[in-house]
Design an enzyme around this catalytic site. Structure first.
Site, PDB file in Angstrom:
ATOM      1  N   HIS A  57     -10.167  54.751 -15.369  1.00 53.44           N
ATOM      2  CA  HIS A  57     -11.157  55.602 -14.709  1.00 53.44           C
ATOM      3  C   HIS A  57     -10.664  56.084 -13.347  1.00 53.44           C
ATOM      4  CE1 HIS A  57     -14.949  57.240 -13.414  1.00 53.44           C
ATOM      5  NE2 HIS A  57     -14.954  56.455 -12.364  1.00 53.44           N
ATOM      6  N   TYR A  58     -10.059  55.208 -12.573  1.00 58.70           N
ATOM      7  CA  TYR A  58      -9.546  55.622 -11.268  1.00 58.70           C
ATOM      8  C   TYR A  58      -8.284  56.470 -11.408  1.00 58.70           C
ATOM      9  CZ  TYR A  58     -13.118  53.023  -8.898  1.00 58.70           C
ATOM     10  OH  TYR A  58     -14.343  52.611  -8.447  1.00 58.70           O
ATOM     11  N   HIS A  59      -7.566  56.285 -12.505  1.00 56.70           N
ATOM     12  CA  HIS A  59      -6.455  57.192 -12.802  1.00 56.70           C
ATOM     13  C   HIS A  59      -6.986  58.612 -12.994  1.00 56.70           C
ATOM     14  CE1 HIS A  59      -2.487  58.275 -14.552  1.00 56.70           C
ATOM     15  NE2 HIS A  59      -3.218  59.161 -15.203  1.00 56.70           N
ATOM     16  N   SER A  62      -8.033  60.106  -9.782  1.00 62.67           N
ATOM     17  CA  SER A  62      -6.876  60.466  -8.955  1.00 62.67           C
ATOM     18  C   SER A  62      -6.224  61.759  -9.428  1.00 62.67           C
ATOM     19  CB  SER A  62      -5.851  59.324  -8.961  1.00 62.67           C
ATOM     20  OG  SER A  62      -6.384  58.176  -8.335  1.00 62.67           O
ATOM     21  N   HIS A 188      -8.744  48.023  -7.865  1.00 59.43           N
ATOM     22  CA  HIS A 188      -9.507  48.308  -9.088  1.00 59.43           C
ATOM     23  C   HIS A 188      -8.821  47.796 -10.354  1.00 59.43           C
ATOM     24  CE1 HIS A 188     -12.555  50.543  -6.990  1.00 59.43           C
ATOM     25  NE2 HIS A 188     -11.635  51.288  -6.403  1.00 59.43           N
TER      26      HIS A 188
END
Length: 205
Positions: A57-59, A62, A188
């Site tokens: 999700h944070y990928h 980003s 994360h």
């Protein structure tokens, strides 16, 4: 000072400097944001395309942070401030994410990830395909298979980040397993190495 918050704030500095140029510090904001992003993309994106927090999700977040800076630069005639290597790294992040996801476009929920559903992902791919019109895989995902073409390989190992995808096809009837076996956890990224998700007969089991 670091992590995904830093490029997010830097991207907004560029936006502020571009869209309210009448402010005295606008040029400083633009240059500061660009400098941070050009530095952080090399810090935060591994050589296999993964964002270093190793969380799908944070990928995804980003990708859009780094990409929106390119979009703002294009609108305002500032694309020259980003080297080609910057755009190439964002492209590699998109291909990494496409490999990670299941045939229904949903990502595996390792670490702090949450599920992103197909309508939202189609919108993401359509947006990305504008920036990378020559990338056949991005075009395929953006058009839900109507145009473009998938990578020629099936299984794929991302050796630096430690994500391994095993599949016998790219279709909805595929058997696909995604295994997480990467570097130690931080932020994360959670200590969930050795866990996996399995797609079988149209379902994420």
């Amino acid at each position: 000072e670091q992590g995904n918050h830093l490029p997010s704030e830097a991207q907004r500095m560029i936006g502020a400097g571009c869209f309210v140029p009448e402010f005295k510090q606008a040029e400083t904001w633009r240059h500061s944001g660009v400098e941070i992003l050009n530095r952080e993309i090399d810090v935060q994106v591994m050589n296999d395309g993964s964002q270093y927090e190793l969380c799908p999700h944070y990928h995804l977040a980003s990708i859009n942070i780094f990409l929106e800076a390119l979009e703002i630069a294009d609108i305002n005639g500032l694309r020259h401030m980003f080297p080609q290597s910057y755009a190439d790294k964002v492209e590699s992040m998109i291909i990494f994410y496409g490999n990670l996801c299941f045939p229904n476009y949903e990502n595996p929920c390792f670490s702090d990830a949450k599920t992103i559903h197909k309508p939202e992902m189609l919108n993401n791919y359509k947006r990305w395909s504008v920036v990378y019109p020559d990338n056949e895989a991005i075009r395929y995902w953006a058009t839900d298979g109507k145009k473009g073409k998938l990578p020629e390989y099936l299984s794929k190992g991302f050796l630096t980040s430690g994500f391994f995808i095993f599949r016998n096809s790219w279709g909805g009837d595929a058997t696909q397993m995604v295994v997480k076996a990467g570097p130690p956890a931080f932020w994360h990224n959670q200590p969930d190495n050795g866990t996996f998700e399995l797609w079988y007969k149209g379902h994420n089991l």
